[in-house]
Design an enzyme around this catalytic site. Structure first.
Site, mmCIF file in Angstrom:
data_model
loop_
_atom_site.group_PDB
_atom_site.id
_atom_site.type_symbol
_atom_site.label_atom_id
_atom_site.label_comp_id
_atom_site.label_asym_id
_atom_site.label_seq_id
_atom_site.Cartn_x
_atom_site.Cartn_y
_atom_site.Cartn_z
ATOM 1 N N ASP A 159 0.800 -1.216 0.000
ATOM 2 C CA ASP A 159 0.000 0.000 0.000
ATOM 3 C C ASP A 159 0.833 1.267 0.000
ATOM 4 O O ASP A 159 0.315 2.344 -0.295
ATOM 5 C CB ASP A 159 -0.958 0.001 1.200
ATOM 6 C CG ASP A 159 -2.101 -0.987 1.003
ATOM 7 O OD1 ASP A 159 -2.444 -1.249 -0.158
ATOM 8 O OD2 ASP A 159 -2.641 -1.486 2.000
ATOM 9 N N TYR A 188 -9.291 -1.027 2.961
ATOM 10 C CA TYR A 188 -8.837 -1.104 4.346
ATOM 11 C C TYR A 188 -8.522 0.265 4.931
ATOM 12 O O TYR A 188 -7.993 1.146 4.255
ATOM 13 C CB TYR A 188 -7.588 -1.984 4.459
ATOM 14 C CG TYR A 188 -7.915 -3.387 4.917
ATOM 15 C CD1 TYR A 188 -8.455 -3.615 6.177
ATOM 16 C CD2 TYR A 188 -7.694 -4.483 4.098
ATOM 17 C CE1 TYR A 188 -8.772 -4.897 6.610
ATOM 18 C CE2 TYR A 188 -8.005 -5.769 4.516
ATOM 19 C CZ TYR A 188 -8.545 -5.965 5.777
ATOM 20 O OH TYR A 188 -8.860 -7.227 6.196
#
Length: 859
Positions: free
Chosen positions: A445, A528
């Site tokens: 990420d 997320y």
């Protein structure tokens, strides 16, 4: 501290006005006598209810309290300038203008296109960011009154319009002070390739992530799936275009919102020789991440000409097709094996994947829960301009960056530097599954930009109402995003004493309140949400914690998936995956000369002479017990480490040349907290060399300015040839009294459960580590705290007495909770002009990127 509210002015008193507080209270008490007498008359007439303990207390303290002190932290002036903070809007704009006007020795410039309009085939600026100065220069500035380090800009460019196309990193500087278009044009600046911070600085263009403008990718995928319109409507219950679909006899344009969206997986390449993606269709409704459908496309995007892109494979219900024509033929002739129709819940459950409240109310839940209030006012100081914080002997600076967001610098306790840098490095998620998408997905990420994905905190939920909010700023392909309220700082009572004892001798009984200071930020990358917490405690302990929430990456459920996840609806499942979040901890214990100590517990068998000759004794002569074994780890080659089994030991960074009063090297220990894990799958080709940092609990290397990070924004798509190969940091150098860096992993083995629907819970999906003094002091420094009590035991018949150091909680009214306020980022175009407010679909498009292609396309 409190003041008396008036009808005209109920503002808070400044701290220096509180000397008149007692006088005002007396006046207020006298003025309240008449009202109190009237109340007593009414009580005499009315039936007398039984008073609770709290009601009795309020009658005894009948004077109306004043307003509590302002909860804003006390202003402070940082001891030095924050040399790590990012550029402001004006500075970044000036640097952009310089790059647009730049001409090299050959007279050619970069021919840049605005990032918001640029496609993969244009040249644009991906990133402008403050380049961290060398540690030696910073320490000379901080500790020896040296000159402030010169500033440099880190500049990343995507050059898709050159031949061959490339991704380039540059260092621009030294920058003048102040930074403006005028000062930059007058300065002698150098634009040099930035290579020394990479183990492999040549980054192939196939490793790129995405431009803001995904027109070519969207057009290709839309054209690919257009012939499947009838099939997806029949098999999956929707299409990738909204409303009416253009076709024979229907010339009207598409309308409405698409029923289906695409989600893509990474990595796109192994070593840069190709660029390919698996796409999976999902329902385009709230919680779309959970509603994955049984149709997959593997597409090659390697060529620079979109006309040369092509479909490699299509998969439906575990049937593999070389092209869409094969699939359509099977669909039409009846040989296609249909999978189960997507789950359509009952009307009462249509909102199962969103956050709308459901279920029966619980007893007394209509009342607001306890609220945190600092009755005596704040106990920490903040220099907002320099992003410097101090609290109870702690002090530190903050910085914010595009890849991973918040970092801490120059962390001191009681005037001594403990850590030069505390910085998240990468957030890894590795999935498993028997379908093409889950079995292929590895997300890093940091590549997507956890800093640029940070949004405002929800006050009262993400952080207490009294928290101090601080901004973040990033300068990326879309311009500048200034996010107010991206970081919160607050003090809290941990709810348990830091230490306590019930004793009977003088000064033996008492407790210390477990107050803590929290620094928090939250980044939402696609599905997320990552909560990053730094917690400071009174004894010198610092906790580093990360927690996860948001949506699982869902998958299509059939019986073959049972080993790879958990069914959450008839046709949907949560996928098994590992989270690993890597941190850099640059310790400076009593200076920069440190060593690595391994402390282990070992069992031994000893014979003790005092058992000799003792008859009829079941203990025998042999004693089985454990002992402490202390070993210095002297070489990097031995410093790729895992925690001892059963956590029978610890690692500590110590200074062998500086000892405490008792002769032990002063140090800080690393104590694993919740979920001390590392990556499970160590052999996957998709994690071959780009996530080597994740394959151990921790590692310790000799600190170098040329090894600032364990990953890079390009590692995500180059597992076979990463720009930063972590293992190359470990080349046999000595760790004996050197400047050391600890690379440490937090994370979770996320085994999905039904309770992860609709969203993951932070109480379970969490991981932490404690950095705690290890013979750093001669005694417990938390004993300095005045928020403590000594209880002395009386003789029979006498009263118990307590000494609370004169600290008394103020009796006052906390301020009202303000109206709900939430603000999206304030954006600025690349020329510095304010950006237009984003519409909902535009915000979603920026936030979800490859997680939901077409999800935000307004048709």
């Amino acid at each position: 501290m409190s003041v008396l509210p008036t009808a005209k002015d109920d503002r808070h008193l400044a701290p220096d006005e509180t000397h008149s507080l007692k006088t005002r209270r007396r006046l207020l008490a006298l003025g309240a006598l008449t009202a109190a007498a009237a109340a007593l008359v009414l009580l005499a007439i009315a039936p007398t209810p039984r008073l609770s303990l709290n009601q009795s207390f309020h009658l005894e303290h009948s004077a109306t309290p004043g307003r509590c002190a302002d909860a804003a932290p006390l202003a402070a002036t940082a001891p030095h300038q924050n040399v790590w903070k990012n550029f402001d809007v004006q500075e970044a704009t000036a640097i952009r203008q310089w790059l647009w006007a730049y001409r090299g020795l050959d007279g050619h410039g970069f021919n840049l296109t605005s990032g918001i309009a640029a496609t993969e085939f244009d040249n644009c600026i991906l990133l402008i960011e403050n380049f961290t100065p060398s540690k030696a220069e910073v320490l000379e500035y901080l500790d020896q009154d040296g000159a402030s380090p010169e500033r440099f800009a880190k500049v990343f460019l995507s050059l898709g319009a050159v031949s061959p196309p490339s991704l380039e990193q540059y260092l621009l500087g030294p920058l003048p002070t102040p930074i403006s278009s005028l000062s930059l044009s007058a300065a002698s600046l150098q634009l040099q390739p930035l290579k020394h911070i990479f183990t492999n600085p040549d980054i192939p263009y196939t490793a790129r992530l995405y431009p803001m403008n995904m027109t070519y990718v969207e057009d290709f995928v839309l054209d690919l799936i257009a012939p499947l319109h009838n099939a997806t409507q029949d098999l999956l219950g929707g299409t990738v275009v909204g409303g009416r679909f253009p076709g024979p006899g229907n010339t009207e344009p598409e309308t409405g919102v698409p029923d289906l969206v695409f989600g893509a997986s990474t990595p796109f390449s192994y070593d840069g020789t190709f660029r390919r993606m698996w796409f999976q269709l999902k329902q385009n409704t709230p919680g779309s991440y959970l509603k994955a459908l049984d149709m997959y496309f593997y597409i090659d995007f390697t060529a620079m000409d979109p006309k040369e892109w092509y479909l490699i494979r299509m998969v439906y219900n575990r049937q593999v097709f070389k092209n869409t024509d094969e699939f359509i033929e099977a669909y039409r002739n009846g040989t296609l094996k249909r999978s189960k129709a997507p789950d359509v819940p009952p009307t009462s459950e249509t909102t199962w994947a969103d956050r709308a409240r459901r279920g029966a109310p619980r007893d007394l839940d209509d009342r607001a829960g306890p609220r945190q209030v600092s009755f005596n006012g704040p106990r920490y100081r903040v220099d907002k301009a320099e992003q410097w914080v101090s609290w109870m002997g702690w002090s530190f600076y903050l910085s914010f960056a595009r890849d991973m967001g918040l970092s801490l610098w120059d962390v001191k306790f009681r005037g001594e530097r403990i850590l030069y840098e505390v910085a998240p490095q990468e957030a890894l998620a590795v999935y498993s599954g028997s379908d093409p998408h889950q079995g292929s997905t590895v997300f890093l990420d940091g590549g997507f930009g956890m800093g640029s994905a940070t949004r405002a905190l929800i006050v009262g939920y993400d952080c207490p109402h009294e928290a101090q909010l601080l901004p973040s700023i990033v300068h990326t392909v879309s311009g500048t995003a200034l996010q107010e309220g991206a970081i919160c700082v607050f003090e809290r009572d941990s709810g348990k004493p830091l230490s306590r004892h019930t004793g009977y001798l003088k000064n033996e009984m008492g407790a210390i309140k477990g107050y803590e200071l929290i620094v928090r930020t939250i980044s939402t990358v696609g599905n997320y949400d990552y909560l990053f917490d730094y917690t400071f405690q009174l004894d010198g302990t610092m906790e580093v914690r990360v927690s996860a929430s948001g949506y699982l990456q869902g998958a299509w459920w059939d019986d073959a998936e049972n080993d790879y996840g958990t069914k959450i609806r008839d046709t949907y499942m949560g996928s098994l995956h590992d989270h690993v979040i890597n941190y850099k901890l640059d310790f400076d214990i009593a200076g920069t000369r440190n060593s690595l100590l391994a402390v282990t517990l070992e069992n031994e068998v000893v014979n003790q002479p005092w058992f000799d000759g003792v008859e009829d004794d079941d203990w025998a002569e042999e004693v089985h017990q454990q002992k402490i074994v202390r070993t210095m780890v002297r070489n990097e080659s031995d410093a790729l480490l895992n925690y001892p089994p059963n956590l029978e030991g610890l690692y500590a960074i110590v200074n062998e040349e500086e000892t405490n009063r008792w002769g032990y090297p002063r140090g800080y220990a690393i104590h694993p907290g919740v979920s001390p894990i590392h990556l499970t799958n160590l052999e996957s080709k998709r994690t071959r060399n780009n996530v080597n940092f994740a394959k151990h609990h921790l590692a310790v290397s000799r600190r170098k300015d040329s090894e600032p990070k364990s990953s890079s924004m390009w590692n995500i798509n180059l597992p076979g040839a990463p720009p930063v190969d972590f293992y190359k940091f470990f080349d046999g150098e000595s760790l004996e009294q050197e400047d050391l860096t600890v690379w440490l992993n937090l994370g979770m083995h996320h085994i999905p459960r039904a309770e992860d629907s609709p969203m993951t819970l932070t109480n379970i999906a969490t991981s932490s580590v404690f950095l705690t003094p290890f013979n750093f002091n001669d005694w417990d420094p938390a004993m300095e705290s005045m928020n403590a009590v000594l209880v002395n035991v009386p003789e029979p018949g006498e009263e118990w007495s307590a000494d609370e150091n004169g600290v008394e909680s103020e009796y006052c009214l906390p301020p009202r909770v303000g109206r709900f306020d939430y603000r999206p980022p304030t954006t600025f175009e690349e020329d510095g002009t304010p950006g237009s407010p984003l519409r909902v679909h535009e915000m979603r498009q920026q936030a979800e990127s490859y997680h939901a292609i077409f999800a935000a396309t307004e048709l």
